[in-house]
Write a protein that holds these residues in place. Structure first.
Motif, PDB file in Angstrom:
ATOM      1  N   GLU A  29       3.202   7.427   3.426  1.00 62.00           N
ATOM      2  CA  GLU A  29       3.119   6.094   2.842  1.00 62.00           C
ATOM      3  C   GLU A  29       4.485   5.787   2.253  1.00 62.00           C
ATOM      4  O   GLU A  29       4.981   6.530   1.402  1.00 62.00           O
ATOM      5  CB  GLU A  29       2.059   6.015   1.745  1.00 62.00           C
ATOM      6  N   LEU A  30       5.102   4.702   2.727  1.00 62.38           N
ATOM      7  CA  LEU A  30       6.443   4.344   2.286  1.00 62.38           C
ATOM      8  C   LEU A  30       6.372   3.292   1.199  1.00 62.38           C
ATOM      9  O   LEU A  30       5.776   2.230   1.385  1.00 62.38           O
ATOM     10  CB  LEU A  30       7.265   3.795   3.461  1.00 62.38           C
ATOM     11  N   VAL A  31       7.007   3.611   0.062  1.00 62.39           N
ATOM     12  CA  VAL A  31       7.050   2.681  -1.069  1.00 62.39           C
ATOM     13  C   VAL A  31       8.414   2.788  -1.740  1.00 62.39           C
ATOM     14  O   VAL A  31       9.203   3.691  -1.459  1.00 62.39           O
ATOM     15  CB  VAL A  31       5.955   2.987  -2.119  1.00 62.39           C
ATOM     16  N   THR A  32       8.665   1.869  -2.641  1.00 63.67           N
ATOM     17  CA  THR A  32       9.780   1.993  -3.574  1.00 63.67           C
ATOM     18  C   THR A  32       9.236   1.723  -4.971  1.00 63.67           C
ATOM     19  O   THR A  32       8.138   1.185  -5.115  1.00 63.67           O
ATOM     20  CB  THR A  32      10.915   1.017  -3.207  1.00 63.67           C
ATOM     21  N   ASP A  33       9.973   2.134  -5.992  1.00 62.79           N
ATOM     22  CA  ASP A  33       9.671   1.805  -7.394  1.00 62.79           C
ATOM     23  C   ASP A  33       8.309   2.328  -7.850  1.00 62.79           C
ATOM     24  O   ASP A  33       7.376   1.552  -8.104  1.00 62.79           O
ATOM     25  CB  ASP A  33       9.777   0.295  -7.626  1.00 62.79           C
ATOM     26  N   MET A  34       8.205   3.639  -8.004  1.00 64.05           N
ATOM     27  CA  MET A  34       6.948   4.210  -8.490  1.00 64.05           C
ATOM     28  C   MET A  34       6.679   3.888  -9.952  1.00 64.05           C
ATOM     29  O   MET A  34       5.558   4.034 -10.416  1.00 64.05           O
ATOM     30  CB  MET A  34       6.933   5.724  -8.261  1.00 64.05           C
ATOM     31  N   ALA A  35       7.683   3.412 -10.677  1.00 62.84           N
ATOM     32  CA  ALA A  35       7.430   2.948 -12.054  1.00 62.84           C
ATOM     33  C   ALA A  35       6.463   1.768 -12.041  1.00 62.84           C
ATOM     34  O   ALA A  35       5.744   1.526 -13.013  1.00 62.84           O
ATOM     35  CB  ALA A  35       8.734   2.547 -12.732  1.00 62.84           C
ATOM     36  N   ALA A  36       6.423   1.043 -10.917  1.00 61.60           N
ATOM     37  CA  ALA A  36       5.476  -0.070 -10.749  1.00 61.60           C
ATOM     38  C   ALA A  36       4.343   0.336  -9.802  1.00 61.60           C
ATOM     39  O   ALA A  36       3.669  -0.519  -9.225  1.00 61.60           O
ATOM     40  CB  ALA A  36       6.202  -1.297 -10.206  1.00 61.60           C
ATOM     41  N   ASP A  37       4.136   1.657  -9.648  1.00 64.31           N
ATOM     42  CA  ASP A  37       3.065   2.199  -8.802  1.00 64.31           C
ATOM     43  C   ASP A  37       3.251   1.896  -7.313  1.00 64.31           C
ATOM     44  O   ASP A  37       2.291   1.922  -6.553  1.00 64.31           O
ATOM     45  CB  ASP A  37       1.682   1.709  -9.254  1.00 64.31           C
TER      46      ASP A  37
END
Length: 229
Positions: A29-37
């Protein structure tokens, strides 16, 4: 056909992706910014990861923290750009202010992604009614997975819900695969597997140094071994 359980790992960059695949991940699963989940990653990040690994990738479509859709037109543009870059699988999920699924936003994105498979993510764990949400989304093209902990509080709290939903597989709204993530621990896996749940999703559990550090192939391999046991 293999009955191997699916192991999905969150990747933030190509280094994560390579380590996850080396450890035995089946999908990223590709995401950015885990501070915003987890928000939609930049196109260049998708391209770099796609070039680095050959396992399936699901790309997050989310522009803001929380479960409101925000600017749907911008999300559609992101989806179309990613599709143009070669993305074929996605992750999305939106609720309105009352905890009902935001069908206008979901349909707008799904219509922009013909032929693509997608996961409805943990917005289900904040829904006013999980059952009503599942039935309202039933039949949307491409929906094949729910990412859920069974509870907004995590798998510890949601385990009975996950087991009960797994027992309803095949009923209207319950056809999509259950992908368990959110406070998931290795000790949960045998219970999930006994319930017939065959897919798990890990983020922080693959990173011994926390979100500031990379995915560890060894950590992923530990999950792979327990899933395969």
């Amino acid at each position: 056909m293999s009955n191997r359980a699916l192991l999905e790992v969150i990747a933030l960059d190509a280094q994560d992706a390579v380590a996850a695949q080396a450890g035995g991940a089946d999908r990223l699963e590709l995401v950015t910014d885990m501070a915003a989940d987890g928000l939609t990653p930049p196109l260049k990040t998708f391209a770099a990861i796609r070039a680095a690994v050959d396992i399936p990738l699901r790309v997050m479509l989310r522009s803001t923290d929380g479960f409101a859709a925000g600017d749907v037109d911008a999300l559609v543009r992101d989806a179309q750009a990613l599709r143009g870059e070669g993305a074929e699988e996605f992750v999305l999920g939106f609720l309105d202010g009352t905890g009902e699924p935001d069908m206008e936003a979901v349909r707008a994105l799904v219509s922009a992604l013909p032929g693509c498979r997608w996961t409805f993510h943990r917005a289900i764990d904040r829904a006013a009614s999980r059952d009503a949400l599942r039935k309202e989304l039933a039949g949307l093209p491409g929906l094949d997975t729910y990412l859920t902990a069974g509870s907004a509080l995590g798998v510890d709290d949601g385990l009975p819900v996950l087991v009960a939903e797994a027992a309803r597989r095949g009923e209207p709204g319950y056809e999509p695969r259950i992908l368990v993530g959110g406070g998931l621990r290795l000790s949960h896996v045998p219970v999930l597997r006994d319930a017939g749940i065959d897919a798990v999703h890990i983020g922080g559990a693959s990173r011994p140094l926390g979100w500031a550090g990379p995915v560890s192939a060894e950590a992923v391999a530990g999950w792979r071994a327990v899933l395969d046991a």
